[in-house]
Design a protein around this motif. Structure first.
Motif, short mmCIF file in Angstrom:
data_model
loop_
_atom_site.label_atom_id
_atom_site.label_comp_id
_atom_site.label_asym_id
_atom_site.label_seq_id
_atom_site.Cartn_x
_atom_site.Cartn_y
_atom_site.Cartn_z
N THR A 26 -63.33 92.92 41.03
CA THR A 26 -63.21 92.33 42.37
C THR A 26 -63.28 93.40 43.44
O THR A 26 -63.58 93.11 44.58
N VAL A 27 -63.04 94.69 43.05
CA VAL A 27 -63.04 95.76 44.05
C VAL A 27 -64.36 96.52 43.96
O VAL A 27 -64.84 96.82 42.86
N ASN A 73 -63.06 100.73 47.97
CA ASN A 73 -61.72 101.28 47.72
C ASN A 73 -61.73 101.91 46.33
O ASN A 73 -61.45 101.24 45.34
N ASP A 133 -58.53 101.72 44.01
CA ASP A 133 -58.30 100.39 43.43
C ASP A 133 -59.41 100.02 42.45
O ASP A 133 -59.17 99.39 41.42
N TRP A 134 -60.65 100.43 42.78
CA TRP A 134 -61.77 100.18 41.86
C TRP A 134 -61.49 100.83 40.52
O TRP A 134 -61.63 100.22 39.46
N GLU A 143 -58.78 99.13 38.53
CA GLU A 143 -59.25 97.84 38.01
C GLU A 143 -60.22 98.02 36.85
O GLU A 143 -60.09 97.37 35.82
N ASP A 151 -70.14 98.71 40.50
CA ASP A 151 -69.37 97.53 40.91
C ASP A 151 -69.29 96.46 39.84
O ASP A 151 -68.50 95.51 39.96
#
Ligand SMILES: O=C(C[C@H]1NCCC[C@H]1O)Cn1cnc2c(c1=O)CCCC2
Ligand SMILES: [Mg+2]
Length: 485
Positions: free
Chosen positions: A5-6, A11, A14-15, A18, A276
């Motif tokens: 989602t990140v 970010n 946070d990436w 995750e 991503d």
């Protein structure tokens, strides 16, 4: 939600958190700074361990295992080795409800565990060279923000500890091991590194000199120490009285090295190649290199699909590739594509009804999403070639990006500009300790100070009269500076 989602460039922190969890590499744990290494990451450690272990055995280095616990007396023996690090040492102070007479340290590294015994084992020159390695965990009570793989309070590593009669032998081994570390990064993890020597400020305080492979994380603009190979000189043998009688009957101190790489290497690989959609695994270290996914159709017999998948899987396995068939009947193909992309599997093979009819498969690359149809009889060779192309492409792309992040400067102004532009900075330097401390002081900020990452072995030419970017004194050599982990 199952998928990412990140966004990596929105970010990064946070990436990263995750992706290491959702890809199945890491599980969080209730002791701060500790993480669970799940099979999807542990298998990568095993590939690197197998490579490095085989290489050091070729060099005649033997594995051994020393205790986890260090006596206080041994740990505090080598003064300047321990003073800077003392806050990071974890201690056992009681068992059950009973206080221990004397607290016992948990090894943060094993010099002080091994070297008292080296002194006992080494008597004459025939006992040299002594070259031991151990694969183990170490504990360092870090205070900086913990990050899976990159900085944790317990991590896995190998630590090599060797002793020689002469400095020349030690110097040579330092370089040989550093080259193995470069191979781990560049040939297995497809991560470019700079080989160099640490400054007096940055080197391992207990040693004579420290060589290093330095990686760089473009998203944060920070350098990161990838692995180190130290020559300890005779500092530790002096402290631990490790003498030997040479062939002339002279008593002299041994020359020592110590070298390590850690599970940090996995985190660096994730940070460099991930995108991503999730992980992107270099084929050399990918647990699963090829995943085969059937694309069922309402009017096509599913067993025929499974036979086709089995046939392709066997071809790839006999070609030595690490293959997995995802024949789960409770997920649609599209869901599976995303799941294996999240896990970073380098190559996907789709087999649908028309593929069976045309005796072909569809291959999809994880690095650039290119698709191609491949005739069944060429499947094994094509998959092997594509995996090599993916490996090379990942390294090539990472090197292009890294090279664009190195700025060569001559002045303080350009140095600061490059630093604030999240670059590594190659600058002519006078190699004075107080100048390095001064640069640290002048670049202190909320994102941390700049420091020397290394003096690259590959030095650009330094025109006579070039002055140090920070002090104006005559420059002695080029240094690579940057903010770091
Ligand atoms: O560990 C080394 C040097 C050396 N140790 C063995 C493998 C190679 C190399 O890392 C440096 N070092 C880093 N960190 C710490 C210590 C320490 O000696 C000792 C106390 C706790 C923290
Ligand atoms: Mg440290």
């Amino acid at each position: 939600k199952l998928g990412m989602t990140v966004k990596k460039n929105e970010n990064f922190g946070d990436w990263y958190s995750e992706v290491v969890v959702k890809s199945g590499m890491i599980e969080y744990y209730d002791v701060s700074g500790c993480y669970i290494l799940r099979p999807w990451s542990y298998a990568i450690w095993e590939v690197l361990k197998d490579f490095f272990d085989a290489e050091i055995k070729k060099l005649g280095i033997q594995n051994s295992y020393f205790p986890l616990f260090v006596s206080e007396q041994a740990l505090t023996k080598e003064k300047d080795h321990i003073e800077g690090f003392a806050p990071e040492v974890a201690w056992v102070t009681k068992s059950g409800n009973t206080e221990l007479e004397v607290p016992i340290a948990i090894r943060p590294t094993s010099e002080t565990v091994m070297y008292p015994v080296f002194a006992k084992w080494i008597r004459g020159h025939r006992d040299l060279p002594l070259r031991l390695n151990q694969w183990c965990n170490v504990v360092r009570w870090e205070f900086k923000h913990p990050t899976p793989f990159i900085r944790s309070r317990e991590f896995l590593w190998q630590e090599g500890h060797t002793a020689f009669a002469t400095k020349e032998e030690a110097d040579e081994e330092v370089k040989i091991v550093l080259e193995l570390y470069r191979k781990i990064y560049e040939e297995y993890l497809a991560v470019p590194v700079v080989k160099g020597i640490k400054s007096e400020v940055e080197k391992f305080a207990g040693g004579l000199y420290t060589t290093t492979v330095e990686a760089f994380i473009p998203n944060t603009g920070r350098g990161i120490q990838g692995a180190t190979s130290h020559c300890l000189g005779q500092n530790f043998s002096k402290m631990f009285e490790i003498f030997f009688e040479d062939d002339k009957g002279e008593r002299s101190l041994v020359w020592q090295n110590s070298w390590a790489f850690t599970t940090r290497v996995i985190g660096v690989m994730v940070m460099i190649h991930g995108d991503d959609k999730g992980l992107v695994l270099p084929p050399k270290v990918a647990t699963v290199q090829v995943v085969i996914i059937p694309v069922p159709y309402k009017n096509v017999d599913f067993n025929q699909m499974l036979d086709a998948c089995n046939e392709v899987s066997q071809k790839l396995e006999s070609a030595g590739l690490r293959v997995k068939q995802d024949t789960r009947d409770n997920y649609p193909p599209g869901w599976k594509y995303s799941d294996w992309e999240l896990k970073g599997v380098p190559l996907r093979i789709e087999i649908g009804p028309k593929d069976i009819e045309n005796k072909q498969v569809r291959m999809v690359r994880r690095d650039n999403f290119e698709k191609e149809d491949v005739p069944l009889e060429k499947v094994a060779q094509r998959a092997a070639d594509l995996l090599d192309e993916i490996q090379a492409n990942l390294f090539k792309k990472a090197k292009e990006v890294r090279d664009l992040c190195i700025k060569k400067v001559f002045t303080w102004e350009d140095f600061i500009e490059a630093l604030n532009d999240k670059k590594m900075v190659l600058a002519p330097w006078c190699d004075d300790v107080e100048v390095e401390e001064d640069v640290k002081a002048r670049t202190k900020g909320d994102t941390g100070a700049a420091k020397t990452l290394c003096m690259p072995f590959e030095q650009p030419d330094l025109p006579d009269g070039t002055v140090c970017f920070a002090s104006g004194k005559p420059a002695k050599r080029w240094a690579l500076w940057g903010r770091s982990y």
